[in-house]
Design an enzyme around this catalytic site. Sequence first.
Site, mmCIF file in Angstrom:
data_model
loop_
_atom_site.group_PDB
_atom_site.id
_atom_site.type_symbol
_atom_site.label_atom_id
_atom_site.label_comp_id
_atom_site.label_asym_id
_atom_site.label_seq_id
_atom_site.Cartn_x
_atom_site.Cartn_y
_atom_site.Cartn_z
ATOM 1 N N HIS A 169 0.811 -1.222 0.000
ATOM 2 C CA HIS A 169 0.000 0.000 0.000
ATOM 3 C C HIS A 169 0.843 1.270 0.000
ATOM 4 C CE1 HIS A 169 0.550 -0.310 4.451
ATOM 5 N NE2 HIS A 169 0.502 1.005 4.388
ATOM 6 N N GLU A 207 7.143 4.273 13.953
ATOM 7 C CA GLU A 207 5.790 4.196 14.496
ATOM 8 C C GLU A 207 5.821 4.505 15.980
ATOM 9 O OE1 GLU A 207 3.396 0.758 12.439
ATOM 10 O OE2 GLU A 207 5.341 -0.031 13.032
ATOM 11 N N HIS A 231 7.811 -2.522 2.486
ATOM 12 C CA HIS A 231 7.714 -1.068 2.337
ATOM 13 C C HIS A 231 9.069 -0.406 2.096
ATOM 14 C CE1 HIS A 231 3.714 -1.826 3.498
ATOM 15 N NE2 HIS A 231 3.848 -1.709 4.796
#
Length: 476
Positions: A169, A207, A231
């Site tokens: 994504h 994160e 990613h």
Amino acid sequence: MNDTLLLFGATGDLAQRMLLPSLWALGADGLIAENLKIVGTARHDLDDAGYRQFARVALEKYLPAERRGSMAEFLNRLHYQPLDANDNDGFAALAEKVGPIGKGLAIFLSTAPSLFEPTISGLVASGLTGEGVRIGLEKPLGTNLETSRQINDAVARAFPEERIFRIDHYLGKETVQNLLALRFANALFEPLWNAAHIDNVQITVAETVGLENRAGYYDDIGALRDMVQNHILQLLALVAMEPPSNYDATAIRDEKVKVLRALRLVDPDQTVTGQYRKGAVSRQPVPGYGEELGKDSDTETFVAVKAHVDNWRWKGVPFYLRTGKRMPERVTEIIVEFKRLPHSIFASRAACTQPNKLIIGIQPAENITLSLMAKVPGLDRDGIRLRSVPLAIRMNHAFAGPVRRIAYERLLLDLIEGDQTLFVRRDEVEAQWGWIDAIRASWAEHGLKPKPYAAGTWGPSAAIALTEREGASWHE
């Protein structure tokens, strides 16, 4: 364009947070056909009405307030069929719910790795793999090269490569795609985009969250496989790739896979792993990883890697890759640090220069910033003063008109329309896994264990040394 979309995992967290809001937005903007039928399937025992109510609750919870509107038309598109993927007989009822697929079918498959093979087998047995069918595969696609090949082999028995859409994504994010525009639509950068002018590249995915609701999955996977394998390596490939011959799926993915195959095997002293202990994030106390998990574990929640791409363009340029949980802030960014001046004419006037940096912010804000040296205003009686100043493009200001879309809107639309440009090809996935597996084998061979770091910090101190022994510093 397909006229039916089949969503596996239709009651899961991804469907609630991303897929349903994305599909509603595409429908509200008239980007998908009015007659597109959306069929959801999962283990939950729901009928059409029950799933429509489920979807309404999800949309009310996760759609941004400024994008909300009438839901009735979208909800009427939704249909639902319960399914246990291990029950091959259940796929006949699913095929009946989907209906005729002569005008095409797009499948979005989000499932545990162990369910890929029985799901594909059920789709084949029920006639849901014909020529007009495309399949999108959500990660994780295995846990290493061997299991990834098993999954890819199973999918390939039913679908040719041109009808397989492997999803990362991050590739749907606007600023990630802007990497291509930045590099290949501006004569300013491409002549400098090489080892002669660039000192190092940094890619950080940080994160602030801990395990949340992913404890079982994450403890089996760890930061290297969860974030670096997909990613971060995709971002590295886009930064380092050669100019493709044109903007299409084959040309772009051909260049990306060359980069991934050129990655040098990493020595143990070029990696750092860590695991967070209790600390504070945003001034709020948080528990350590073992406390959240409820047991001791050797799983890494932080990893930093010094990587090299062994080709002419990048020979000798380190790529510093870093990701971690319970970091001080949530940020994904790429830093391209250019080399220092070979000679400064200002040194005799007591002025210091700093290397130029290109900072590409991906999340939470999508920005592009180029740091330039400028003279501080003044009479300079005590010497010239220079300071690094930002030349910044804030994407939400530069493009205030267009709607800011989440990544899955673009990826779902491309799946429905059949555009593979932003999806990952099998040889890319296998090149990524081969490099990651070699790192993990090296850790096992040398008995490397994660070093502790306090939650709310930037990882173990050894990660600082990874860059500083080369004269670089992490951008923070």
